[in-house]
Motif scaffolding. Structure first.
Motif, PDB file in Angstrom:
ATOM      1  N   UNK A 179      15.681  -4.499  -1.187  1.00 33.30           N
ATOM      2  CA  UNK A 179      14.525  -3.770  -1.686  1.00 33.30           C
ATOM      3  C   UNK A 179      14.771  -2.286  -1.461  1.00 33.30           C
ATOM      4  N   UNK A 180      14.867  -1.552  -2.532  1.00 29.05           N
ATOM      5  CA  UNK A 180      15.084  -0.105  -2.445  1.00 29.05           C
ATOM      6  C   UNK A 180      13.763   0.557  -2.058  1.00 29.05           C
ATOM      7  N   UNK A 181      13.769   1.253  -0.934  1.00 26.66           N
ATOM      8  CA  UNK A 181      12.573   1.943  -0.463  1.00 26.66           C
ATOM      9  C   UNK A 181      12.952   3.378  -0.152  1.00 26.66           C
ATOM     10  N   UNK A 182      12.163   4.273  -0.641  1.00 27.60           N
ATOM     11  CA  UNK A 182      12.366   5.689  -0.410  1.00 27.60           C
ATOM     12  C   UNK A 182      11.899   6.019   1.013  1.00 27.60           C
ATOM     13  N   UNK A 183      12.662   6.801   1.783  1.00 24.69           N
ATOM     14  CA  UNK A 183      12.226   7.158   3.140  1.00 24.69           C
ATOM     15  C   UNK A 183      10.871   7.857   3.169  1.00 24.69           C
ATOM     16  N   UNK A 238      -0.574   3.476   9.302  1.00 25.42           N
ATOM     17  CA  UNK A 238      -0.790   2.564  10.433  1.00 25.42           C
ATOM     18  C   UNK A 238      -1.271   3.294  11.679  1.00 25.42           C
ATOM     19  N   UNK A 239      -1.334   4.616  11.640  1.00 22.33           N
ATOM     20  CA  UNK A 239      -1.717   5.407  12.818  1.00 22.33           C
ATOM     21  C   UNK A 239      -3.056   4.958  13.385  1.00 22.33           C
ATOM     22  N   UNK A 240      -4.051   4.703  12.544  1.00 22.03           N
ATOM     23  CA  UNK A 240      -5.382   4.308  13.013  1.00 22.03           C
ATOM     24  C   UNK A 240      -5.416   2.896  13.574  1.00 22.03           C
ATOM     25  N   UNK A 241      -4.565   1.994  13.066  1.00 24.55           N
ATOM     26  CA  UNK A 241      -4.590   0.599  13.501  1.00 24.55           C
ATOM     27  C   UNK A 241      -3.794   0.372  14.782  1.00 24.55           C
ATOM     28  N   UNK A 242      -2.896   1.289  15.107  1.00 27.67           N
ATOM     29  CA  UNK A 242      -2.033   1.131  16.277  1.00 27.67           C
ATOM     30  C   UNK A 242      -2.425   2.095  17.382  1.00 27.67           C
ATOM     31  N   UNK A 243      -2.072   1.746  18.608  1.00 32.12           N
ATOM     32  CA  UNK A 243      -2.263   2.690  19.706  1.00 32.12           C
ATOM     33  C   UNK A 243      -1.255   3.827  19.528  1.00 32.12           C
ATOM     34  N   UNK A 244      -1.481   4.931  20.216  1.00 31.91           N
ATOM     35  CA  UNK A 244      -0.596   6.084  20.085  1.00 31.91           C
ATOM     36  C   UNK A 244       0.834   5.723  20.499  1.00 31.91           C
ATOM     37  N   UNK A 301       8.270   5.199   3.193  1.00 35.21           N
ATOM     38  CA  UNK A 301       8.159   4.596   4.524  1.00 35.21           C
ATOM     39  C   UNK A 301       7.348   5.493   5.454  1.00 35.21           C
ATOM     40  N   UNK A 302       7.547   6.795   5.364  1.00 33.23           N
ATOM     41  CA  UNK A 302       6.798   7.724   6.205  1.00 33.23           C
ATOM     42  C   UNK A 302       5.301   7.635   5.910  1.00 33.23           C
ATOM     43  N   UNK A 303       4.942   7.483   4.640  1.00 31.38           N
ATOM     44  CA  UNK A 303       3.524   7.360   4.258  1.00 31.38           C
ATOM     45  C   UNK A 303       2.947   6.052   4.810  1.00 31.38           C
ATOM     46  N   UNK A 304       3.700   4.973   4.715  1.00 30.58           N
ATOM     47  CA  UNK A 304       3.230   3.680   5.231  1.00 30.58           C
ATOM     48  C   UNK A 304       3.037   3.742   6.741  1.00 30.58           C
ATOM     49  N   UNK A 305       3.974   4.356   7.445  1.00 32.79           N
ATOM     50  CA  UNK A 305       3.855   4.486   8.898  1.00 32.79           C
ATOM     51  C   UNK A 305       2.648   5.347   9.248  1.00 32.79           C
ATOM     52  N   UNK A 323       4.126   5.785  17.989  1.00 33.56           N
ATOM     53  CA  UNK A 323       5.308   6.595  18.275  1.00 33.56           C
ATOM     54  C   UNK A 323       6.568   5.717  18.190  1.00 33.56           C
ATOM     55  N   UNK A 324       6.495   4.496  18.737  1.00 34.25           N
ATOM     56  CA  UNK A 324       7.643   3.582  18.695  1.00 34.25           C
ATOM     57  C   UNK A 324       7.979   3.179  17.254  1.00 34.25           C
ATOM     58  N   UNK A 325       6.944   2.871  16.458  1.00 36.85           N
ATOM     59  CA  UNK A 325       7.172   2.483  15.065  1.00 36.85           C
ATOM     60  C   UNK A 325       7.766   3.647  14.274  1.00 36.85           C
ATOM     61  N   UNK A 326       7.255   4.839  14.498  1.00 37.77           N
ATOM     62  CA  UNK A 326       7.778   6.009  13.789  1.00 37.77           C
ATOM     63  C   UNK A 326       9.233   6.262  14.168  1.00 37.77           C
ATOM     64  N   UNK A 327       9.564   6.131  15.444  1.00 38.44           N
ATOM     65  CA  UNK A 327      10.946   6.329  15.888  1.00 38.44           C
ATOM     66  C   UNK A 327      11.865   5.265  15.281  1.00 38.44           C
ATOM     67  N   UNK A 328      11.386   4.033  15.212  1.00 38.90           N
ATOM     68  CA  UNK A 328      12.200   2.963  14.619  1.00 38.90           C
ATOM     69  C   UNK A 328      12.443   3.214  13.135  1.00 38.90           C
ATOM     70  N   UNK A 329      11.429   3.648  12.417  1.00 38.83           N
ATOM     71  CA  UNK A 329      11.582   3.905  10.987  1.00 38.83           C
ATOM     72  C   UNK A 329      12.473   5.121  10.745  1.00 38.83           C
ATOM     73  N   UNK A 330      12.374   6.138  11.602  1.00 35.01           N
ATOM     74  CA  UNK A 330      13.262   7.300  11.479  1.00 35.01           C
ATOM     75  C   UNK A 330      14.709   6.889  11.730  1.00 35.01           C
TER      76      UNK A 330
END
Length: 128
Positions: free
Chosen positions: A9-13, A23-29, A16-20, A33-40
C-alpha cells in the motif's frame, strides 16, 4: 500452498503525519510521542531503502548504532568477572579407528607378488 503475497500500500509520509496528528486526542501524550517516533522512523527507513546506495548493513548501523560495546565491559556491568575463562583441557587419546596405524598392526593379510607380462620394474606398457 505457498506464502500469501502481501499487497503493498503506497502511503505518502505527509498522509501518515496527518493520521498520527488525528490520534493525538485519543492517545495519552506518552503514547502519542511513541507513535509519532515510530512513524517518523518508518518514513526514514522507507526513504533509505528506496535510496540507491543504502546497504542493509548501513541501515542496521543507523537504526541500532555501531557495535562498539565490548564483552568485558558488559560482563563487568553485570557483576561477572571480566576476561575469558580458559578451560584447561586434558589431552585426550584419539578415538579408536582414527589416525594412522602402522602396517605391522595388520597381521591377518598375506603379501603376494603380482606379475604381468606387460609390466616390468620401472615401466609399464599401455594396453592395446
Amino acid at each position: 500452498m505457498g506464502k500469501k503475497q502481501r499487497q503493498r500500500l503506497e502511503v505518502n509520509p505527509a498522509e501518515l503525519a496527518v493520521i498520527v496528528e488525528r490520534t493525538r486526542g485519543a492517545l495519552s501524550q506518552d503514547d502519542y510521542v511513541k507513535l509519532k517516533a515510530a512513524m517518523d522512523t518508518l518514513a526514514f527507513v522507507t526513504a533509505e531503502l528506496q535510496a540507491k546506495g543504502t546497504s542493509l548493513e548501513r541501515l542496521r548501523r543507523l537504526l541500532f548504532g555501531a557495535p562498539t560495546e565490548k564483552t568485558d565491559a558488559v560482563l563487568r556491568k553485570a557483576g561477572q568477572p571480566a576476561g575469558r575463562v580458559q578451560h584447561q583441557e586434558e589431552k585426550k587419546a584419539p578415538a579408536p579407528g582414527h589416525g594412522r596405524t602402522a602396517a605391522a598392526a595388520y597381521t591377518g593379510a598375506s603379501r603376494r607378488r603380482w606379475r604381468t607380462p606387460r609390466c616390468t620394474v620401472g615401466r609399464c606398457a599401455r594396453a592395446a
